[in-house]
Motif scaffolding. Structure first.
Motif, mmCIF file in Angstrom:
data_model
loop_
_atom_site.group_PDB
_atom_site.id
_atom_site.type_symbol
_atom_site.label_atom_id
_atom_site.label_comp_id
_atom_site.label_asym_id
_atom_site.label_seq_id
_atom_site.Cartn_x
_atom_site.Cartn_y
_atom_site.Cartn_z
ATOM 1 N N THR B 139 7.414 58.882 -29.308
ATOM 2 C CA THR B 139 6.222 59.609 -28.827
ATOM 3 C C THR B 139 5.993 60.873 -29.648
ATOM 4 O O THR B 139 4.855 61.269 -29.870
ATOM 5 C CB THR B 139 6.367 59.984 -27.348
ATOM 6 O OG1 THR B 139 7.650 60.580 -27.170
ATOM 7 C CG2 THR B 139 6.230 58.793 -26.436
ATOM 8 N N ALA B 218 11.923 54.447 -23.118
ATOM 9 C CA ALA B 218 10.785 55.179 -22.535
ATOM 10 C C ALA B 218 9.857 55.663 -23.645
ATOM 11 O O ALA B 218 8.637 55.636 -23.504
ATOM 12 C CB ALA B 218 11.292 56.359 -21.716
ATOM 13 N N PHE B 222 5.877 54.726 -23.512
ATOM 14 C CA PHE B 222 4.850 55.720 -23.216
ATOM 15 C C PHE B 222 4.217 56.258 -24.489
ATOM 16 O O PHE B 222 4.744 56.088 -25.583
ATOM 17 C CB PHE B 222 5.448 56.868 -22.392
ATOM 18 C CG PHE B 222 5.821 56.442 -20.989
ATOM 19 C CD1 PHE B 222 4.874 56.424 -19.991
ATOM 20 C CD2 PHE B 222 7.111 56.037 -20.687
ATOM 21 C CE1 PHE B 222 5.200 56.015 -18.717
ATOM 22 C CE2 PHE B 222 7.449 55.623 -19.421
ATOM 23 C CZ PHE B 222 6.490 55.616 -18.419
ATOM 24 N N GLU B 223 3.097 56.939 -24.306
ATOM 25 C CA GLU B 223 2.346 57.463 -25.447
ATOM 26 C C GLU B 223 2.601 58.948 -25.662
ATOM 27 O O GLU B 223 2.322 59.477 -26.719
ATOM 28 C CB GLU B 223 0.837 57.252 -25.216
ATOM 29 C CG GLU B 223 0.397 55.808 -25.307
ATOM 30 C CD GLU B 223 0.466 55.252 -26.717
ATOM 31 O OE1 GLU B 223 -0.104 55.863 -27.629
ATOM 32 O OE2 GLU B 223 1.116 54.206 -26.908
ATOM 33 N N ALA B 227 5.542 62.294 -20.687
ATOM 34 C CA ALA B 227 5.652 61.077 -19.868
ATOM 35 C C ALA B 227 6.989 60.383 -20.150
ATOM 36 O O ALA B 227 7.691 59.947 -19.231
ATOM 37 C CB ALA B 227 4.495 60.135 -20.164
ATOM 38 N N ALA B 228 7.349 60.307 -21.436
ATOM 39 C CA ALA B 228 8.599 59.631 -21.813
ATOM 40 C C ALA B 228 9.807 60.404 -21.279
ATOM 41 O O ALA B 228 10.749 59.800 -20.738
ATOM 42 C CB ALA B 228 8.684 59.493 -23.328
ATOM 43 N N THR B 344 -2.664 58.171 -14.415
ATOM 44 C CA THR B 344 -1.678 57.784 -15.423
ATOM 45 C C THR B 344 -0.599 56.885 -14.823
ATOM 46 O O THR B 344 -0.300 56.949 -13.642
ATOM 47 C CB THR B 344 -1.004 59.019 -16.012
ATOM 48 O OG1 THR B 344 -0.449 59.748 -14.944
ATOM 49 C CG2 THR B 344 -1.969 59.869 -16.785
ATOM 50 N N MET B 346 2.399 57.205 -15.277
ATOM 51 C CA MET B 346 3.461 58.097 -14.822
ATOM 52 C C MET B 346 3.333 58.438 -13.332
ATOM 53 O O MET B 346 4.255 58.264 -12.544
ATOM 54 C CB MET B 346 3.292 59.373 -15.657
ATOM 55 C CG MET B 346 4.367 60.342 -15.552
ATOM 56 S SD MET B 346 5.783 59.630 -16.279
ATOM 57 C CE MET B 346 6.933 60.671 -15.495
#
Lengths: 313, 596
Positions: B139, B218, B222-223, B227-228, B344, B346
């Motif tokens: 990410t 993760a 995720f982007e 979030a990761a 999201t 998340m």
């Protein structure tokens, strides 16, 4: 004496071992459009960020509309609109919400905000995108939106850092027209750009900065006139040998440099119009057939190169 | 040279025909066969060695490893982490080292206990640090906009992932290695075999590998960095709690278990690497179209519907008109920001996992007469979610390059800080509310019917402790966000400090009580700081006497709870005041250094 709207005195910014800006002095008067020109890393953005109250100086002071940019931060922010060279937008907001957020951040009443947002959207030609998400706008439209945000509290001074960078030709022309419009509205504008001929079209004054030092500044026409004393002549001849041509040009005391680009002789010449005529006559006397003989028009790009080379101060 | 498949080998066929292996080798007729077998074995060994060498060279020459290690080791952060890690470890060994009579009597038990304490401390540190390095591996590249250049370079997808994995692991392995001399001191006491220490090292390496792979997974899914990191810690922290409990009991540090886990962790690592090298490490559309996003969200059920409750509370409907006069623009901006409004993955993931855990196992715990566990879960849940939503609030302005725009307006620091705090507090309290609300009727019923000695006042007190703890965490996350330059730094710092406040006092108590050499008075010193100790002091619960000691509290029960509430309120108010006053100072710091 007219009080300058933007006044910088001895601004110096040092980052550890790097001197980004060195004792910069600058005065910009009301209604001027001042273009700050310099290569990457010259210190333009540092100067702009200092004026925008985002950077503390190592030494020196600056005033905008009479307010000290270090001590009277709120007054400066009220008097100035700043458009950074690199910026983002708040994802998830729509165009009108974005402008509403900034208008509210300047404490503008709801009644005035409604009118201001409408006017700005019309001025910046964004009315048809009013309800679009800001992240969906093209680069050119995002630049225009940021310019609208800069104008939202109607500041008398605008500081625009590379407002046309990364835009396509059409969007650049639109931004240029907008700046002309703002100039006609009486705004004092400090602007930087890499596209020099565009600055030449919109600026009344220019300053050349390199290595953190201001090399030259003043009225655009005056600077171009100064440059013009170092003329460039372009001569195209038929059949003359290179050595013969070099001898013919080299014998003239006003010729300081000679080079041949694709059959065209480019001559740096310090003489006046009469001396030019004498040079042409001397070539003809030597039996050289001159097909073309003219003085190249000096533009801002050449001025920039000459000044940053140290040929003109 | 290409090897012939083994089953087609004439040498092997000849051996099969022979009456016995030894006979076949010894018999003069079969000498050529034996020579052939030896030559084949040598060839296989040579080929294997060549492959291992090639793999080693590929890893050593992987530019990702060089780049990442340079980034990690050339920063002040690495020095600080090493110093903190070794300092904490040294302090633990020093505090737990047997003195006086203990050196003569019962030394085996004390030595074993020391190894367990040191091993558990190391394990905790490794588990906490590992996701912080690997969760931003992919990410981070995406956020720096280097991802596409990386993927389209000559490196293979597997090479990229392997490089990231190794670079993240090297730092942790070096941490473990630097701890070796200190840990070897335990051997001097006797009672612990080198094999057991080796088992512990192996387990630490496996934990480092496992938690690094978790973070990397993760990062592939995720982007965004936050979030990761959030997702990694949401899984890593409960897993860590289980591992630490097992380690504390002393059952984890044995060579047998380490060997079994080694195989499992290596297989899982290769499995995950092969999956993500095929699917995830590919350039994607930088931002999918709105229709595509909406479609995928509806397909997975991970979407917030602004018109329905409770989603409507979390993501308020879009504004239809201008902000009212006097409203705080920052508050409005943050409430409608993308993180909350876009539904999201998340956010929905947190709600789903949180609800599943709250409704089933923890309500059951409540029913069997241990409500303290239910409230503890809420306190831990607050620690998991609060940093996710608050740590990017200030750093995000820098990362999204909107800082200059906001900083040149007439907004006052008070408006900015309060706008961001109220948004974070609102969201975290709402999520906690969603977590508690479905279970409230059942809890009230249980409270009235089954649970004795737990009054309604105490019930409300426990609830308020959890909520104020959440508010304090929001303020903590915001503070780290204000003083950090990157969201990832703020996130990790908040998880570490929040985790230390939550579990640190209990661990200190456990360590002190485990070693008779340490004065008992030290045990309860830090206990009032942790909400967990208050919850267990107030609410009934089947608790371990070592971990949750009500008797260790200087002020026990409701009095202690009220003191904690006052402390949390004062700490939150102080943090907000400090942020408001220091806001301009921090900006000036940035102003002095330039925008991040």
């Amino acid at each position: 004496m007219i009080e300058p709207v933007i006044e910088i005195i001895g601004f110096t910014k040092i980052y550890e071992s790097l001197t980004a800006v060195d004792r910069l002095n600058l005065n910009i008067e009301e209604g001027d459009v001042f273009g700050l020109i310099g290569p990457n890393g010259a210190g333009k953005t540092t100067t702009f960020r200092f004026l925008a109250t985002l950077l503390l100086p190592t030494r020196g002071i600056a005033r905008i509309a009479g307010y000290d940019v270090v001590r009277q931060v709120r007054d400066v922010r009220r008097s100035m609109g700043y458009m950074p060279d690199s910026f983002g937008v708040y994802y998830g907001m729509r165009v009108w919400e974005f402008l509403d957020f900034f208008a509210a951040s300047y404490g503008i009443s709801r009644y005035r905000r409604r009118r201001i947002i409408d006017d700005l959207l019309e001025l910046l030609d964004l009315g048809h995108r009013r309800n679009d998400a800001v992240q969906a706008l093209s680069r050119g439209m995002t630049q225009r939106l940021c310019l609208a945000k800069t104008l939202v509290h109607d500041p008398p001074v605008l500081i625009l850092d590379e407002p046309a960078s990364g835009l396509d030709p059409r969007a650049r022309i639109e931004i240029k027209e907008l700046i002309r419009e703002l100039r006609s509205m009486g705004k004092t504008i400090l602007i930087s750009s890499h596209i020099l001929h565009e600055l030449a079209d919109i600026c009344t004054h220019v300053g050349f900065i390199e290595g953190g030092k201001l090399l030259a500044a003043g009225d655009l026409q005056r600077i171009l006139e100064e440059i013009r004393s170092h003329q460039i002549l372009e001569i195209r001849v038929i059949g003359a040998e290179r050595r013969e041509m070099e001898r013919a040009l080299g014998d003239n005391a006003d010729v300081t440099d000679i080079r041949c680009d694709n059959g065209v002789w480019v001559v740096d010449f310090t003489g006046d119009d009469e001396a030019q005529a004498q040079l042409l006559a001397s070539l003809l006397e030597r039996g050289i057939t001159v097909q073309e003989f003219h003085q190249r028009r000096v533009n801002l790009e050449e001025a920039f190169i000459k000044i940053t080379r140290g040929e003109v101060t | 040279m290409r090897l012939r498949p083994l089953r087609q080998s004439p040498t092997l066929a000849a051996l099969r025909r022979a009456p016995g292996f030894l006979v076949a080798l010894l018999h003069p007729r079969n000498i050529p066969t034996a020579v052939g077998a030896i030559r084949m074995t040598l060839r296989v060994l040579r080929e294997s060695a060549r492959r291992v060498w090639a793999m080693g060279r590929a890893v050593a020459e992987n530019p990702i490893v060089t780049k990442e290690l340079g980034e990690i080791f050339q920063t002040r952060r690495a020095v600080i982490l090493f110093a903190l890690f070794l300092g904490l470890l040294g302090l633990t060994i020093y505090a737990a080292w047997p003195r006086g009579d203990l050196l003569l009597s019962n030394i085996d038990v004390v030595a074993r206990r020391l190894v367990t304490v040191v091993g558990t401390t190391l394990l905790a540190l490794i588990c906490l640090l590992a996701p912080a390095f690997s969760a931003v591996a992919i990410t981070g590249e995406k956020e720096r906009r280097c991802f596409e250049s990386l993927v389209t370079s000559g490196l293979s997808s597997k090479g990229i992932l392997l490089g990231k994995l190794i670079a993240s692991l090297v730092f942790l392995v070096m941490l473990i290695i630097t701890a070796t001399p200190m840990l070897s001191l335990c051997l001097l006491l006797g009672g612990v075999s080198p094999g057991e220490l080796l088992g512990m090292f192996l387990l630490l390496l496996e934990a480092a590998l496992g938690f690094t792979v978790l973070g990397l997974t993760a990062s592939c899914i995720f982007e965004r960095n936050n979030a990761a990191i959030g997702a990694s810690y949401i899984i890593a922290l409960p897993l860590m709690a289980v591992l630490l409990t097992m380690a504390w009991q002393g059952g984890l540090f044995s060579p047998g278990i380490s060997m079994e886990l080694l195989l499992v962790s290596v297989v899982i690592t290769f499995f995950i690497l092969s999956i993500f090298s095929r699917t995830t490490v590919r350039p994607r559309e930088s931002r999918p179209s709105e229709e595509e996003t909406a479609w995928s969200q509806r397909q997975t059920g991970l979407v917030l519907d602004r018109d329905l409750i409770p989603d409507r509370w979390i993501a308020p409907p879009r504004r239809k008109d201008l902000l009212p006069d006097g409203a705080n623009p920052v508050l409005s901006k943050e409430i409608h920001s993308e993180l909350i409004g876009q539904g999201t993955l998340m956010l929905r993931l947190i709600i789903q996992i949180g609800l599943a855990l709250a409704v089933v196992p923890f309500t059951l715990l409540y029913f069997i007469g241990a409500p303290a566990w239910f409230f503890s879960y809420i306190a831990i849940f607050a620690l998991l979610i609060a940093p996710t939503f608050t740590c990017g609030m200030f750093t995000g302005e820098h990362e999204n390059r909107t800082f200059s725009l906001m900083a040149t307006t007439l907004l006052r620091p008070r408006q900015i800080v309060m706008g961001k705090f109220l948004t974070g507090a609102r969201l975290v309290l709402l999520l906690l509310g969603i977590l508690i609300a479905p279970t409230l009727p059942a809890l009230a019923y249980a409270h009235l019917s089954f649970i004795r000695g737990f009054t309604l006042g105490e019930f409300i007190l426990c609830l308020v402790i959890c909520l104020l703890w959440a508010l304090a965490l929001v303020a903590l996350g915001l503070m780290w966000s204000l003083i950090s330059r990157r969201t990832t730094t703020a996130l990790v710092a908040t998880y570490l400090t929040g985790g230390a406040i939550l579990a640190g006092p209990l661990l200190i108590h456990a360590v002190v009580m485990s070693f008779p050499a340490l004065p008992d008075a030290w045990a309860g010193v830090a206990l009032p700081l942790s909400p967990l100790s208050h919850l267990f002091a107030i609410a009934p619960g089947e608790m371990s006497e070592v971990l949750f000691p009500a008797e260790g509290m200087t002020v026990s029960g409701g009095g202690g709870g009220l003191l904690f509430l006052s402390g949390a309120l004062i700490a939150t108010a102080l943090a907000l005041g400090a942020m408001t006053l220091g806001h301009d100072w921090v900006w000036r710091r940035w102003r002095g250094l330039g925008e991040a």
